[in-house]
Structures are given as C-alpha cells and as structure tokens.
Motif scaffolding. Structure first.
Motif, PDB file in Angstrom:
ATOM      1  N   ILE A   1     -15.675  34.568  94.037  1.00 38.78           N
ATOM      2  CA  ILE A   1     -15.851  35.614  95.026  1.00 38.78           C
ATOM      3  C   ILE A   1     -14.664  35.527  95.972  1.00 38.78           C
ATOM      4  O   ILE A   1     -14.399  34.471  96.533  1.00 38.78           O
ATOM      5  CB  ILE A   1     -17.168  35.436  95.814  1.00 38.78           C
ATOM      6  N   GLU A   2     -13.957  36.618  96.094  1.00 40.09           N
ATOM      7  CA  GLU A   2     -12.759  36.627  96.932  1.00 40.09           C
ATOM      8  C   GLU A   2     -12.632  37.978  97.610  1.00 40.09           C
ATOM      9  O   GLU A   2     -12.794  39.020  96.979  1.00 40.09           O
ATOM     10  CB  GLU A   2     -11.530  36.333  96.066  1.00 40.09           C
ATOM     11  N   ARG A   3     -12.346  37.945  98.909  1.00 42.73           N
ATOM     12  CA  ARG A   3     -12.130  39.189  99.670  1.00 42.73           C
ATOM     13  C   ARG A   3     -10.794  39.838  99.339  1.00 42.73           C
ATOM     14  O   ARG A   3     -10.664  41.051  99.333  1.00 42.73           O
ATOM     15  CB  ARG A   3     -12.140  38.895 101.179  1.00 42.73           C
ATOM     16  N   GLY A  29     -15.202  40.818  97.053  1.00 42.85           N
ATOM     17  CA  GLY A  29     -16.031  41.154  98.199  1.00 42.85           C
ATOM     18  C   GLY A  29     -16.219  39.969  99.120  1.00 42.85           C
ATOM     19  O   GLY A  29     -15.617  38.914  98.946  1.00 42.85           O
ATOM     20  N   ALA A  30     -17.077  40.144 100.093  1.00 42.11           N
ATOM     21  CA  ALA A  30     -17.386  39.095 101.069  1.00 42.11           C
ATOM     22  C   ALA A  30     -18.406  38.142 100.466  1.00 42.11           C
ATOM     23  O   ALA A  30     -19.439  38.579  99.935  1.00 42.11           O
ATOM     24  CB  ALA A  30     -17.933  39.708 102.353  1.00 42.11           C
ATOM     25  N   VAL A  31     -18.146  36.866 100.558  1.00 40.70           N
ATOM     26  CA  VAL A  31     -19.030  35.868  99.962  1.00 40.70           C
ATOM     27  C   VAL A  31     -20.456  35.985 100.497  1.00 40.70           C
ATOM     28  O   VAL A  31     -21.418  35.815  99.746  1.00 40.70           O
ATOM     29  CB  VAL A  31     -18.461  34.443 100.133  1.00 40.70           C
ATOM     30  N   GLU A  32     -20.593  36.302 101.767  1.00 41.27           N
ATOM     31  CA  GLU A  32     -21.919  36.413 102.372  1.00 41.27           C
ATOM     32  C   GLU A  32     -22.741  37.521 101.725  1.00 41.27           C
ATOM     33  O   GLU A  32     -23.958  37.432 101.634  1.00 41.27           O
ATOM     34  CB  GLU A  32     -21.819  36.660 103.882  1.00 41.27           C
ATOM     35  N   ALA A  33     -22.077  38.569 101.265  1.00 43.78           N
ATOM     36  CA  ALA A  33     -22.767  39.698 100.638  1.00 43.78           C
ATOM     37  C   ALA A  33     -22.967  39.489  99.136  1.00 43.78           C
ATOM     38  O   ALA A  33     -23.990  39.888  98.589  1.00 43.78           O
ATOM     39  CB  ALA A  33     -21.976  40.982 100.871  1.00 43.78           C
TER      40      ALA A  33
END
Length: 125
Positions: A1-3, A29-33
């Motif tokens: 996962i990478e922004r 995307g955002a890791v939190e999502a």
C-alpha cells in the motif's frame, strides 16, 4: 500500500525484477483506508523513520504511524516491520527481532534491517 504512485511503480518493478510480483498485492492509496479491506498471510510494513531517528534508542512512539499500522494489521497472521537498528523491541515482548545484514564490504558488521516478526493471535482464530 503506497500513497505515492511513483514509489508504488518502483516497488512493482523491483518485485518483477526478483520474480515475486505475482505473490504480492499492490494497492495505491492511504494505508489507513486500504489496510482494513486487505487480507493475507503476511504483512510487511516499513514505517517512515524521518531524518532525526535516534541511533541509540528508537521506540514505536518515535516512528510516525507505527502503532497505528500495527493496530490495523490484525487480519494478518504474520507481521514484519522494518525498523531502525536502534529500535527497542521491549514494548513488544511477543516480537522476535531478526537482524539482516547487507552484502557490501563492511556490511557484515552493520545491521541493514531489523525486522520484528510476530504472529497475530486474532488472525489465527
């Protein structure tokens, strides 16, 4: 996962070079999502250390997002985290620290990666 799309492309490229691309899930995307929607047997994360991490003692609180990432990793049976060589793993007594060394001249005396490896009991139930 990478922004960062460019960094994600680099990761995919490196996986392709080493012949493991088909064994890795890549998400932009955002890791939190994204992380709460992903499942797998192994999660490897490399939390940002910043420029000013302590060379003598680094704790989970010193690494931005480390504990948040760990809390989001419950769906994985095994979690590896790349942390600085000075990381104090005492806060995670169930973690098994494992030092990895590079192959360049002099690397046999310098830790390149200190991986914390542990099993999530909740994922094994």
């Amino acid at each position: 996962i990478e922004r960062d799309a460019r960094r994600l492309a680099d990761a995919r490229h490196n996986a392709r070079v080493y012949g493991v691309e088909s064994r890795i899930e890549f998400h932009h995307g955002a890791v939190e999502a994204v992380l709460p929607r992903v499942q797998g047997s192994l999660l490897f994360f490399d939390p940002p250390w910043g420029l000013d991490w302590s060379r003598t003692r680094t704790t989970a609180g010193d690494l931005p997002a480390f504990e948040a990432l760990l809390a989001l990793s419950a769906a994985f049976s095994e979690v590896w985290a790349k942390v600085p060589p000075s990381f104090d793993a005492a806060a995670f007594p169930a973690a098994r620290p494992e030092a990895w060394y590079g192959v360049a001249k002099g690397d046999d005396r310098r830790v390149k990666f200190l991986l914390l490896r542990w099993r999530n009991a909740s994922a094994e139930d």
